[in-house]
Design a protein around this motif. Structure first.
Motif, mmCIF file in Angstrom:
data_model
loop_
_atom_site.group_PDB
_atom_site.id
_atom_site.type_symbol
_atom_site.label_atom_id
_atom_site.label_comp_id
_atom_site.label_asym_id
_atom_site.label_seq_id
_atom_site.Cartn_x
_atom_site.Cartn_y
_atom_site.Cartn_z
ATOM 1 N N LYS A 172 0.821 -1.217 0.000
ATOM 2 C CA LYS A 172 0.000 0.000 0.000
ATOM 3 C C LYS A 172 0.850 1.260 0.000
ATOM 4 C CE LYS A 172 -3.954 -2.020 2.336
ATOM 5 N NZ LYS A 172 -4.446 -2.337 3.685
ATOM 6 N N GLU A 173 0.154 2.353 -0.340
ATOM 7 C CA GLU A 173 0.807 3.652 -0.485
ATOM 8 C C GLU A 173 1.567 4.072 0.782
ATOM 9 O OE1 GLU A 173 -0.652 6.620 1.023
ATOM 10 O OE2 GLU A 173 0.827 7.961 0.123
ATOM 11 N N GLY A 174 0.948 3.899 1.942
ATOM 12 C CA GLY A 174 1.578 4.337 3.190
ATOM 13 C C GLY A 174 2.897 3.620 3.435
ATOM 14 N N GLU A 175 2.906 2.327 3.130
ATOM 15 C CA GLU A 175 4.135 1.550 3.323
ATOM 16 C C GLU A 175 5.190 1.918 2.281
ATOM 17 O OE1 GLU A 175 3.598 -2.792 4.683
ATOM 18 O OE2 GLU A 175 1.633 -2.182 3.908
ATOM 19 N N LEU A 176 4.741 2.132 1.038
ATOM 20 C CA LEU A 176 5.683 2.556 -0.003
ATOM 21 C C LEU A 176 6.356 3.870 0.405
ATOM 22 C CD1 LEU A 176 3.558 1.819 -3.222
ATOM 23 C CD2 LEU A 176 5.587 0.563 -2.477
#
Lengths: 236, 236
Positions: free
Chosen positions: A65-69
């Motif tokens: 997901k975006e937050g982890e990326l």
């Protein structure tokens, strides 16, 4: 390294040969050395680096997901990581610094090393365009990208430790200040980290409580890692 | 807008026709509507946007230092600015939101509008590469870039006011809290800004002291702007 082109070995390591070597020279020039220094190139390179790393991570981790990326990217573009890249490239051999900066250790100053890496990426972007710059970034970061653990990269030690314990359904560790030494602006905090369920206790030191806690958590992670390895060895 | 390609007018406004319109559709899809939503594209687009704006500013302002370029870039890529771009493109007409998001005003939520703009830029980058994405960014930002004042863009009102007064060798303004109304978590601060040398006094309101001061400073700037214009008219 010949007299004609003293930056040839650096360019070989970057995997890019400049048409205009002056641009590479500018990327290595600190403001203390000459007016035509690296700072504007660094501004440009910062953007190119962020975008290139974003693309590498987008392609490499299709289900993240975006937050982890964002967290992983922040870890890869932060100063500490850029310093590792600079050291791989032996950037300090090529930096152009003023006399004062030289004497005060500028050749090994993390901020200067990191800035120069970004500036070189900016210089390549300017001369050869985004795709070439991105391929250089991908090459420089290949070892880091290959070994990255997306679940932990960029997480601080306290978070990692807490998640590890939660994964084993164990309660969170307890942090306590053991000692504060020194005068107001040079205090040294000593903090303990205690994992009751495993009877693991470590101590960390730092100039703030937070830093001391992080060190204690990192040492606790080492202890858990080590005890896990020995129990695996015993079982085999 | 035809039934066959309902996103055609948006693509015309972007200045880019997608080969794979599903990608554009994904860039407009909020997580509340479908699993294949825009968040990963937004992560990518954020990097592309930053890098593209960096390049535009690098080319447009040849004599501006890195610190100032960073400030201007931050101003151009912040949510408020992206919302203006989203409004220009009428993005809210095309957004795909879940029912709950729709009812709670998601179509006009600044964060969603800004995210969708970044996601569309990410989608173009993915399909057509950096250079095409950069030219779309340059086109979307052309009016903003044309009118930008590099000395003030991204500076808050208090800083601008202070610099303006310092430029006229006048002392800094004085801010005072006039009133605090309301209960603990819904306080409204009223703050005055007084420029003694010019006998200018304004009042601002806000949910924090800082916000109230900013509004008072902005109003003081308006007063100075207005009085400068009338004195120019009188002279002519």
């Amino acid at each position: 390294m010949t007299q004609q082109n003293p930056l040839l070995s650096l360019q070989h390591q970057l995997g890019y040969l400049f048409t205009d070597v002056k641009l590479l020279r500018q990327a290595l020039t600190h403001r203390s050395y000459a007016q035509n220094h690296y700072e504007r190139l660094e501004f440009l390179g910062d953007g190119v680096l962020n975008c290139s790393i974003a693309r590498c991570l987008y392609d490499q981790f299709k289900d993240i997901k975006e937050g982890e990326l964002s967290r992983i990217r922040a870890h890869l573009v932060k100063q500490d990581t850029l310093v590792l890249i600079a050291q791989d490239l032996s950037v300090s051999k090529y930096l152009l610094l003023g006399e004062g900066e030289m004497k005060s250790g500028g050749l090994n100053r993390p901020s200067i090393l990191a800035d120069a890496v970004e500036a070189m990426i900016g210089a390549i972007f300017l001369e050869a365009g985004f795709d070439v710059a991105q391929s250089v970034v991908a090459r420089l970061y290949a070892p880091l990208l290959k070994n990255i653990d997306p679940s932990s990269a960029g997480k601080d030690a306290k978070t990692q430790l807490q998640e590890r314990l939660q994964g084993q359904k164990l309660p969170v560790p307890k942090y306590d200040i053991i000692e504060i030494q020194g005068a107001a602006h040079e205090q040294v905090f000593t903090v303990s980290c205690f994992i009751e369920a495993l009877q693991v206790r470590t101590q960390g030191e730092g100039s703030t409580r937070r830093l001391a806690e992080q060190q204690a958590a990192r040492l606790a992670m080492d202890v858990l890692e080590h005890s896990q390895q020995s129990s695996i060895k015993k079982r085999n």
